[in-house]
Scaffold this active site. Sequence first.
Site, PDB file in Angstrom:
ATOM      1  N   GLY A  70       0.817  -1.222   0.000  1.00  0.00           N
ATOM      2  CA  GLY A  70       0.000   0.000   0.000  1.00  0.00           C
ATOM      3  C   GLY A  70       0.842   1.258   0.000  1.00  0.00           C
ATOM      4  O   GLY A  70       0.410   2.305   0.488  1.00  0.00           O
ATOM      5  N   THR A 125       1.472   3.200  -2.332  1.00  0.00           N
ATOM      6  CA  THR A 125       0.917   4.269  -3.178  1.00  0.00           C
ATOM      7  C   THR A 125      -0.202   5.046  -2.480  1.00  0.00           C
ATOM      8  O   THR A 125      -0.684   6.040  -3.008  1.00  0.00           O
ATOM      9  CB  THR A 125       0.344   3.690  -4.489  1.00  0.00           C
ATOM     10  OG1 THR A 125      -0.605   2.670  -4.141  1.00  0.00           O
ATOM     11  CG2 THR A 125       1.432   3.113  -5.374  1.00  0.00           C
ATOM     12  N   SER A 153      -7.942  -0.486  12.538  1.00  0.00           N
ATOM     13  CA  SER A 153      -8.748   0.734  12.379  1.00  0.00           C
ATOM     14  C   SER A 153      -9.723   0.912  13.527  1.00  0.00           C
ATOM     15  O   SER A 153     -10.260  -0.065  14.064  1.00  0.00           O
ATOM     16  CB  SER A 153      -9.539   0.624  11.076  1.00  0.00           C
ATOM     17  OG  SER A 153     -10.604   1.550  11.064  1.00  0.00           O
ATOM     18  N   GLU A 203     -12.567   1.637  13.114  1.00  0.00           N
ATOM     19  CA  GLU A 203     -13.844   1.083  12.662  1.00  0.00           C
ATOM     20  C   GLU A 203     -14.164  -0.241  13.359  1.00  0.00           C
ATOM     21  O   GLU A 203     -15.304  -0.691  13.326  1.00  0.00           O
ATOM     22  CB  GLU A 203     -13.821   0.880  11.145  1.00  0.00           C
ATOM     23  CG  GLU A 203     -14.096   2.137  10.350  1.00  0.00           C
ATOM     24  CD  GLU A 203     -15.560   2.571  10.411  1.00  0.00           C
ATOM     25  OE1 GLU A 203     -16.444   1.747  10.143  1.00  0.00           O
ATOM     26  OE2 GLU A 203     -15.817   3.743  10.740  1.00  0.00           O
ATOM     27  N   TYR A 237     -16.034  -3.570   5.957  1.00  0.00           N
ATOM     28  CA  TYR A 237     -14.665  -3.080   6.156  1.00  0.00           C
ATOM     29  C   TYR A 237     -14.246  -3.269   7.620  1.00  0.00           C
ATOM     30  O   TYR A 237     -13.168  -3.786   7.914  1.00  0.00           O
ATOM     31  CB  TYR A 237     -14.574  -1.600   5.766  1.00  0.00           C
ATOM     32  CG  TYR A 237     -13.273  -0.953   6.174  1.00  0.00           C
ATOM     33  CD1 TYR A 237     -12.134  -1.064   5.371  1.00  0.00           C
ATOM     34  CD2 TYR A 237     -13.164  -0.237   7.373  1.00  0.00           C
ATOM     35  CE1 TYR A 237     -10.926  -0.490   5.763  1.00  0.00           C
ATOM     36  CE2 TYR A 237     -11.968   0.344   7.762  1.00  0.00           C
ATOM     37  CZ  TYR A 237     -10.857   0.218   6.958  1.00  0.00           C
ATOM     38  OH  TYR A 237      -9.667   0.787   7.345  1.00  0.00           O
ATOM     39  N   HIS A 254      -7.188   9.631  10.062  1.00  0.00           N
ATOM     40  CA  HIS A 254      -6.104  10.587   9.850  1.00  0.00           C
ATOM     41  C   HIS A 254      -6.095  11.010   8.389  1.00  0.00           C
ATOM     42  O   HIS A 254      -6.316  10.220   7.482  1.00  0.00           O
ATOM     43  CB  HIS A 254      -4.760  10.022  10.304  1.00  0.00           C
ATOM     44  CG  HIS A 254      -4.508   8.624   9.884  1.00  0.00           C
ATOM     45  ND1 HIS A 254      -5.038   7.526  10.527  1.00  0.00           N
ATOM     46  CD2 HIS A 254      -3.791   8.135   8.851  1.00  0.00           C
ATOM     47  CE1 HIS A 254      -4.651   6.428   9.922  1.00  0.00           C
ATOM     48  NE2 HIS A 254      -3.907   6.775   8.884  1.00  0.00           N
ATOM     49  N   ARG A 281      -4.987  12.727   1.112  1.00  0.00           N
ATOM     50  CA  ARG A 281      -6.149  11.868   1.343  1.00  0.00           C
ATOM     51  C   ARG A 281      -6.894  11.635   0.034  1.00  0.00           C
ATOM     52  O   ARG A 281      -7.028  12.546  -0.804  1.00  0.00           O
ATOM     53  CB  ARG A 281      -7.056  12.586   2.341  1.00  0.00           C
ATOM     54  CG  ARG A 281      -8.229  11.796   2.857  1.00  0.00           C
ATOM     55  CD  ARG A 281      -7.831  10.514   3.515  1.00  0.00           C
ATOM     56  NE  ARG A 281      -8.636  10.210   4.681  1.00  0.00           N
ATOM     57  CZ  ARG A 281      -8.884   8.968   5.093  1.00  0.00           C
ATOM     58  NH1 ARG A 281      -8.392   7.925   4.438  1.00  0.00           N
ATOM     59  NH2 ARG A 281      -9.590   8.748   6.190  1.00  0.00           N
TER      60      ARG A 281
END
Length: 336
Positions: A8, A10, A127, A129, A151, A181, A186
């Site tokens: 990840g 990128t 996360s 979440e 997710y 964050h 973003r």
Amino acid sequence: MKKAIITGITGQDGSYLAELLLERGYEVHGVVRRVALEYPRSRMRRILHILDRVTLHSASLESYASLFNIIADLRPDECYHLAAQSFVSYSFEDEFSTIQTNLNGTHYVLSALKRLAPQCRFYFAGSSEVFGNVPVSPQNEDTPFHPRSPYGISKMAGVELTRNYREAYGMFAVSGILFNHESPRRGAEFVTRKISIAAARISLGLEREIRLGNLDARRDWGHARDYVRAMWLMLQQDEPRDYVIATGRTRSVRDFLDAAFTRAGLDYREHLVVDETFYRPAEVHELCGDAARARDGLGWSPTVGFRELVHEMVDSDIALFSGRGGLAPGEWEVGS
Ligand code: NAP
Ligand code: GDD
């Protein structure tokens, strides 16, 4: 020289983490999708400035063999597993691929490390979440999980899998339970960047309105650069432990909207359209983290406050859409 691998690389966090590791003298390797190598200007826009200092390897999170081969070649000292389908809203549209990519991808990386590089220190991008709608606030490492989306479920399973590898195989495998964050890097689909882009474009006369869903949702928003520092710190400890990373302050989507539009010289009430298509089947109404363990154990605390974050994002997007952002028209839609 320590060798680190970032899946990840990128993404928002991967790009900041790669910069941090380079500054600290690491040999940095990144795992990217094959398509990123074909379209570097758009697919690798966040790491274009460091491409000559990192080594990229293409692999698929869906393919154990492709990840196994990279780890066999590299035998890294540290592995930061950040790659994931990270957009909560989309996870309701495609539950199966989200859970498959996020959970199997993590499992493949852990399993390959166990076989090939068991001494490698492993970071999993957990996360907030995972907490979902628990009635306990703020949330810390002992708060029970109650995810509210595919997710969130994939991240809860990833945290448990990482813990199980730590306990069963003695690996230095930890999860950061990171609260939201943000940054100018973003992705444009997340609410903060959607707002900063809209504030910039409306102030420049390029758009007239912004369409949003639930304005009352509350999040604990920090700056991504602070949060990748916490990831690195977690892998430098004597003992592997999971950590909550958060600012401890919560604000509503409306607060963010107000601060961003004010920064752009606008009144959001004149441009807002509430659009139910952006509501979620199950919402996480409020998240607020208690990062005391990270503060005491890692010496970590956030350095960027809410207003500073909002202003940096809006200013960056005004520069971008005034033609000072360095991207060609059309490249911004997928985030800068
Ligand atoms: P992001 O900007 O969406 O980046 C996600 C990365 O994962 C990108 O490099 C993306 O590659 C890669 N990826 C997605 N699906 C993939 C697949 N099927 N195969 C290979 N690579 C894939 O996310 P972020 O904000 O940097 O977050 C990094 C990690 O932290 C994620 O796991 C996210 O779930 C987690 N997290 C983020 C936050 C936050 O507030 N930012 C909070 C808690 C946890 P492409 O560029 O090719 O799409
Ligand atoms: N994306 C989006 N778009 N969100 C909206 C909108 C809209 O138009 N309108 C209101 N919202 C609300 C969402 O309902 C949610 O309550 C809140 O804004 C934040 O949404 P996102 O910015 O999409 O982030 P998230 O909190 O769902 O997830 C992010 O943070 C997690 C950590 O808590 C992602 O980065 C996840 O990958 C990460 O794990």
